[in-house]
Design a protein around this motif. Structure first.
Motif, PDB file in Angstrom:
ATOM      1  N   LYS A 116      -8.803   0.165 -11.444  1.00  0.00           N
ATOM      2  CA  LYS A 116      -8.941  -1.222 -10.971  1.00  0.00           C
ATOM      3  C   LYS A 116      -7.573  -1.841 -10.701  1.00  0.00           C
ATOM      4  N   ALA A 117      -6.628  -1.592 -11.604  1.00  0.00           N
ATOM      5  CA  ALA A 117      -5.277  -2.138 -11.427  1.00  0.00           C
ATOM      6  C   ALA A 117      -4.597  -1.525 -10.206  1.00  0.00           C
ATOM      7  N   ILE A 118      -4.822  -0.227  -9.980  1.00  0.00           N
ATOM      8  CA  ILE A 118      -4.228   0.431  -8.809  1.00  0.00           C
ATOM      9  C   ILE A 118      -4.828  -0.135  -7.521  1.00  0.00           C
ATOM     10  N   VAL A 119      -6.148  -0.328  -7.513  1.00  0.00           N
ATOM     11  CA  VAL A 119      -6.809  -0.881  -6.324  1.00  0.00           C
ATOM     12  C   VAL A 119      -6.226  -2.253  -5.989  1.00  0.00           C
ATOM     13  N   ASN A 120      -6.034  -3.082  -7.005  1.00  0.00           N
ATOM     14  CA  ASN A 120      -5.429  -4.402  -6.779  1.00  0.00           C
ATOM     15  C   ASN A 120      -3.992  -4.262  -6.278  1.00  0.00           C
ATOM     16  N   TYR A 121      -3.275  -3.318  -6.855  1.00  0.00           N
ATOM     17  CA  TYR A 121      -1.884  -3.066  -6.471  1.00  0.00           C
ATOM     18  C   TYR A 121      -1.797  -2.577  -5.027  1.00  0.00           C
ATOM     19  N   LEU A 122      -2.775  -1.765  -4.613  1.00  0.00           N
ATOM     20  CA  LEU A 122      -2.760  -1.217  -3.258  1.00  0.00           C
ATOM     21  C   LEU A 122      -2.952  -2.289  -2.188  1.00  0.00           C
ATOM     22  N   ASP A 123      -3.510  -3.424  -2.585  1.00  0.00           N
ATOM     23  CA  ASP A 123      -3.666  -4.512  -1.618  1.00  0.00           C
ATOM     24  C   ASP A 123      -2.313  -5.036  -1.163  1.00  0.00           C
ATOM     25  N   ASN A 124      -1.341  -4.969  -2.065  1.00  0.00           N
ATOM     26  CA  ASN A 124       0.011  -5.411  -1.714  1.00  0.00           C
ATOM     27  C   ASN A 124       1.019  -4.715  -2.617  1.00  0.00           C
ATOM     28  N   PRO A 125       1.184  -3.404  -2.447  1.00  0.00           N
ATOM     29  CA  PRO A 125       2.061  -2.662  -3.351  1.00  0.00           C
ATOM     30  C   PRO A 125       3.501  -3.130  -3.283  1.00  0.00           C
ATOM     31  N   ALA A 126       4.112  -3.241  -4.450  1.00  0.00           N
ATOM     32  CA  ALA A 126       5.498  -3.697  -4.536  1.00  0.00           C
ATOM     33  C   ALA A 126       6.426  -2.493  -4.578  1.00  0.00           C
ATOM     34  N   ALA A 127       7.690  -2.766  -4.850  1.00  0.00           N
ATOM     35  CA  ALA A 127       8.687  -1.697  -4.823  1.00  0.00           C
ATOM     36  C   ALA A 127       8.401  -0.602  -5.840  1.00  0.00           C
ATOM     37  N   SER A 128       7.817  -0.951  -6.957  1.00  0.00           N
ATOM     38  CA  SER A 128       7.474   0.071  -7.950  1.00  0.00           C
ATOM     39  C   SER A 128       6.315  -0.416  -8.790  1.00  0.00           C
ATOM     40  N   SER A 129       5.684   0.523  -9.491  1.00  0.00           N
ATOM     41  CA  SER A 129       4.539   0.133 -10.308  1.00  0.00           C
ATOM     42  C   SER A 129       4.940  -0.815 -11.424  1.00  0.00           C
ATOM     43  N   CYS A 130       6.214  -0.761 -11.854  1.00  0.00           N
ATOM     44  CA  CYS A 130       6.628  -1.674 -12.916  1.00  0.00           C
ATOM     45  C   CYS A 130       6.890  -3.072 -12.373  1.00  0.00           C
ATOM     46  N   SER A 131       6.899  -3.240 -11.032  1.00  0.00           N
ATOM     47  CA  SER A 131       7.046  -4.574 -10.457  1.00  0.00           C
ATOM     48  C   SER A 131       5.729  -5.341 -10.505  1.00  0.00           C
ATOM     49  N   ASP A 132       4.626  -4.620 -10.585  1.00  0.00           N
ATOM     50  CA  ASP A 132       3.314  -5.248 -10.672  1.00  0.00           C
ATOM     51  C   ASP A 132       2.923  -5.281 -12.152  1.00  0.00           C
ATOM     52  N   LEU A 133       2.924  -6.477 -12.737  1.00  0.00           N
ATOM     53  CA  LEU A 133       2.743  -6.574 -14.188  1.00  0.00           C
ATOM     54  C   LEU A 133       1.377  -6.083 -14.631  1.00  0.00           C
ATOM     55  N   ASN A 134       0.348  -6.352 -13.835  1.00  0.00           N
ATOM     56  CA  ASN A 134      -1.000  -5.922 -14.210  1.00  0.00           C
ATOM     57  C   ASN A 134      -1.092  -4.397 -14.245  1.00  0.00           C
ATOM     58  N   LEU A 135      -0.562  -3.748 -13.212  1.00  0.00           N
ATOM     59  CA  LEU A 135      -0.585  -2.286 -13.176  1.00  0.00           C
ATOM     60  C   LEU A 135       0.301  -1.710 -14.275  1.00  0.00           C
ATOM     61  N   TYR A 136       1.469  -2.291 -14.454  1.00  0.00           N
ATOM     62  CA  TYR A 136       2.387  -1.813 -15.490  1.00  0.00           C
ATOM     63  C   TYR A 136       1.721  -1.845 -16.859  1.00  0.00           C
ATOM     64  N   ARG A 137       1.070  -2.967 -17.167  1.00  0.00           N
ATOM     65  CA  ARG A 137       0.438  -3.099 -18.490  1.00  0.00           C
ATOM     66  C   ARG A 137      -0.741  -2.138 -18.635  1.00  0.00           C
ATOM     67  N   SER A 138      -1.485  -1.949 -17.557  1.00  0.00           N
ATOM     68  CA  SER A 138      -2.608  -1.006 -17.618  1.00  0.00           C
ATOM     69  C   SER A 138      -2.113   0.410 -17.878  1.00  0.00           C
ATOM     70  N   LEU A 139      -1.033   0.783 -17.213  1.00  0.00           N
ATOM     71  CA  LEU A 139      -0.482   2.121 -17.402  1.00  0.00           C
ATOM     72  C   LEU A 139       0.102   2.293 -18.802  1.00  0.00           C
ATOM     73  N   ARG A 140       0.748   1.256 -19.323  1.00  0.00           N
ATOM     74  CA  ARG A 140       1.386   1.377 -20.630  1.00  0.00           C
ATOM     75  C   ARG A 140       0.386   1.547 -21.767  1.00  0.00           C
ATOM     76  N   LYS A 141      -0.852   1.143 -21.548  1.00  0.00           N
ATOM     77  CA  LYS A 141      -1.887   1.342 -22.576  1.00  0.00           C
ATOM     78  C   LYS A 141      -2.062   2.821 -22.911  1.00  0.00           C
ATOM     79  N   TYR A 142      -1.685   3.679 -21.977  1.00  0.00           N
ATOM     80  CA  TYR A 142      -1.902   5.114 -22.159  1.00  0.00           C
ATOM     81  C   TYR A 142      -0.632   5.846 -22.594  1.00  0.00           C
ATOM     82  N   ASP A 143       0.385   5.071 -22.967  1.00  0.00           N
ATOM     83  CA  ASP A 143       1.563   5.680 -23.582  1.00  0.00           C
ATOM     84  C   ASP A 143       1.188   6.189 -24.969  1.00  0.00           C
TER      85      ASP A 143
END
Length: 209
Positions: A116-143
């Motif tokens: 879901k976070a990636i789909v939202n990010y794909l609407d307007n992807p920024a320079a990196s995944s860590c630039s999108d706070l929602n995607l960054y936080r979703s990914l960090r849950k799996y650290d």
């Protein structure tokens, strides 16, 4: 060692065969890199007799590693199509990033919240995944749990608290300006803007006026 076997150590196993094929198809030098605070991955276009080069930080969790890898391959594909005529994160790159992410959606590789976070990010992807706070936080849950517990970010420390970067520089956290925090380097009094999710070390018990 077989590329697929190596890649399986860093990204979801189902994704490894396709990434291995991309490495071969695009004749890309793919490097698993040390940790870099400023970026998760990097793409270098052919230059000085060298071909395409991609590097991705070794310590990313499998989903973050995959998102970063696709991000960088989208740069490669865009360079092949447009050379320097396309902006680094312009329309051409965005379209390629969406297209190259699709096979991994079809394989249902990502957990629902990350997808879901990636789909939202794909609407307007920024320079990196860590630039999108929602995607960054979703990914960090799996650290890995220990890594997540040890992480302290700028947004979590008190206002006026002092914090340190890995290079030893000390900063004071000041007010938030739109999406970033204004921070003052103690030694030079220079002002820097920090992402809320920039990882720092709190200097316990220290605050500055």
């Amino acid at each position: 060692m077989d590329k697929v076997k190596v890649l399986e150590k860093y990204l979801p196993a189902e994704a490894a065969p396709l990434i291995a094929r991309w490495i071969d198809y695009f004749k890309c030098e793919f490097k698993i890199s040390r940790n870099r605070n400023s970026k998760f991955g990097d793409y270098r276009s052919p230059y000085g007799g060298k071909g395409h080069r991609i590097s991705v930080n070794y310590d990313l969790n499998p989903y973050a590693f995959l998102v970063t890898t696709v991000h960088e391959f989208a740069h490669l594909h865009t360079w092949n199509e447009h050379k320097q005529k396309a902006k680094p994160h312009g329309t051409e790159w965005k379209n390629n990033f969406k297209k190259m992410m699709q096979p991994f959606f079809e394989k249902e590789i990502f957990p629902a919240d990350v997808k879901k976070a990636i789909v939202n990010y794909l609407d307007n992807p920024a320079a990196s995944s860590c630039s999108d706070l929602n995607l960054y936080r979703s990914l960090r849950k799996y650290d890995p749990p220990k890594t997540s517990e040890a992480i302290l970010t700028v947004e979590k420390i008190p206002l006026k608290a002092l914090f340190k970067l890995k290079d030893g520089r000390v900063f004071r956290k000041d007010e938030k300006l739109r999406k970033r925090f204004k921070c003052t380097e103690v030694a030079t009094k220079r002002i820097y803007l920090f992402s809320p999710v920039a990882e720092v070390e709190l200097i316990e018990g220290a605050t500055a006026a």
